[in-house]
Scaffold this active site. Sequence first.
Site, PDB file in Angstrom:
ATOM      1  N   ASP A 343      48.410  49.674  62.931  1.00 47.57           N
ATOM      2  CA  ASP A 343      49.135  48.432  62.643  1.00 47.57           C
ATOM      3  C   ASP A 343      50.614  48.779  62.508  1.00 47.57           C
ATOM      4  O   ASP A 343      51.021  49.934  62.724  1.00 47.57           O
ATOM      5  CB  ASP A 343      48.574  47.738  61.406  1.00 47.57           C
ATOM      6  CG  ASP A 343      48.609  48.593  60.153  1.00 47.57           C
ATOM      7  OD1 ASP A 343      49.339  49.615  60.150  1.00 47.57           O
ATOM      8  OD2 ASP A 343      47.913  48.255  59.180  1.00 47.57           O
ATOM      9  N   CYS A 344      51.452  47.801  62.153  1.00 49.47           N
ATOM     10  CA  CYS A 344      52.899  48.036  62.187  1.00 49.47           C
ATOM     11  C   CYS A 344      53.343  49.170  61.265  1.00 49.47           C
ATOM     12  O   CYS A 344      54.076  50.077  61.675  1.00 49.47           O
ATOM     13  CB  CYS A 344      53.647  46.741  61.880  1.00 49.47           C
ATOM     14  SG  CYS A 344      53.398  46.076  60.213  1.00 49.47           S
ATOM     15  N   SER A 345      52.880  49.145  60.022  1.00 49.37           N
ATOM     16  CA  SER A 345      53.294  50.191  59.074  1.00 49.37           C
ATOM     17  C   SER A 345      52.603  51.516  59.362  1.00 49.37           C
ATOM     18  O   SER A 345      53.186  52.591  59.131  1.00 49.37           O
ATOM     19  CB  SER A 345      53.013  49.746  57.639  1.00 49.37           C
ATOM     20  OG  SER A 345      51.629  49.486  57.456  1.00 49.37           O
ATOM     21  N   HIS A 394      56.237  42.689  58.134  1.00 46.44           N
ATOM     22  CA  HIS A 394      56.250  43.410  59.409  1.00 46.44           C
ATOM     23  C   HIS A 394      57.422  44.388  59.447  1.00 46.44           C
ATOM     24  O   HIS A 394      58.496  44.110  58.900  1.00 46.44           O
ATOM     25  CB  HIS A 394      56.359  42.426  60.574  1.00 46.44           C
ATOM     26  CG  HIS A 394      56.076  43.036  61.907  1.00 46.44           C
ATOM     27  ND1 HIS A 394      54.811  43.442  62.280  1.00 46.44           N
ATOM     28  CD2 HIS A 394      56.882  43.325  62.959  1.00 46.44           C
ATOM     29  CE1 HIS A 394      54.846  43.932  63.504  1.00 46.44           C
ATOM     30  NE2 HIS A 394      56.108  43.880  63.940  1.00 46.44           N
ATOM     31  N   HIS A 406      57.575  48.524  68.040  1.00 44.80           N
ATOM     32  CA  HIS A 406      56.679  48.196  66.919  1.00 44.80           C
ATOM     33  C   HIS A 406      55.265  47.939  67.420  1.00 44.80           C
ATOM     34  O   HIS A 406      55.048  47.605  68.588  1.00 44.80           O
ATOM     35  CB  HIS A 406      57.196  46.974  66.156  1.00 44.80           C
ATOM     36  CG  HIS A 406      57.385  45.747  66.997  1.00 44.80           C
ATOM     37  ND1 HIS A 406      56.964  44.491  66.603  1.00 44.80           N
ATOM     38  CD2 HIS A 406      57.950  45.549  68.229  1.00 44.80           C
ATOM     39  CE1 HIS A 406      57.282  43.588  67.517  1.00 44.80           C
ATOM     40  NE2 HIS A 406      57.872  44.207  68.520  1.00 44.80           N
TER      41      HIS A 406
END
Length: 433
Positions: A343-345, A394, A406
């Site tokens: 995921d983004c993180s 996000h 990203h």
Amino acid sequence: MSFVNVTEILQTCKENYKRGIEIMKRREILCLLAGCLLLTAAFTVKAAPLSNLAAAVEQTADSSPANNTEITETSSSDDDGEEAQAVSENTLQTLLDEMSAGSALIGNGGAEESGGDTLSDILSSAAVGSGEILECTKTEQEYAEAYEKAKNANWGYTNLGIANVESGNLNVRAVAAEDGKLVGKLPKNAACEVIDSDEFWAHIQSGEVEGYVSREYLLTGIQAKRRAQELAATMAVVTTDSLKVRAEANTDSEVITMVPNGEELEVIEVEGDWVKVGLDDEEVYVSAEYVEISSKLGTAITMTELLYGQGVSDVRVDLCQYAKEFLGNPYVWGGTSLTNGADCSGFVMSIFKKYGVSLPHSSRAQANSGTVITVSEAQPGDLIFYGNGKTINHVAIYIGGGQVIHASSPKTGIRISNVSYRTPVKAVRVLYD
């Protein structure tokens, strides 16, 4: 009346019945042959009516040898083609004559007469049609419009190609060679226009990228179209300077962020005056009045060298190039794998781990790490944060040139976007060099 006379009459009726059936079968054959002849005839933009064609057939039949009944296979010679057509027409006329006689026989209680319907009569009759079946009245402009519609039906491509790689990207090179300069990357399932190709390489154009890709990893023809039908996404293209994105489908709802002109949002559903769209991994709403909806395929990503200002260290350049190696890889909520899904993180955490920076697996927590800077101060390798209203949800890595990389959504995976694809709410520096 004697028994013999009755027997003769019955016998005559029986013979006439059989002959009528035979003639009806021949009429069916005639119709089939007429159809074949019309299909093999040369078609023009303004085709002649069938009645005119029939008259030409009858005239040709009158001047052709009676025993010329074989149809030769069409060759590249014009003479051979004309001969085959003349033979076909003569055969057709022969069957017509027999059919006409049979029609008269049935219609006149068994009395055989010459004459009856001609081919012109039959093809011009209401039973067959008006004789204008092949007539085309489209203008040149109408043909051009039809072409554009057909082109749009193929997502804007005339010779569609689709990147067919297991994961990652298909390299686009300046020349058709494995050691050619890398000029772009065609993500998995992205589309391109195939300009030319040979056994090993295809010359393609996709987005702003033009170059050569390996034919081994490119779908073309019907395979490409079938794959595209599975992949094509319905997108809403923003047509106003700054579009408000709302949590609910009404003007009283909270404005989550702003999206600039030209940005594309994936359409989930059209709900009257509102369009539900995907924004990263959220479902939000925009006004239908300020977007144009169309079906689109992904395109290539330019690999023009990043232009960095003074003071940018090699480690920042290297970090950005490393992050770009995973373009097109999947988005997986809660994931941290750069190849199997993040995921983004999780994507940010795994990229920075390689460079000795430990970050938590949460965009909100990452936003509280390091030093806060303005977006205008961001250098390659700094973090850009986005939010749902004021709440951060996000994160992306700034790579220079007004762009970020990203892990966006399950549909798009890891991608590059403009830094202002939605309104940034915070920028943080965690890489010190």
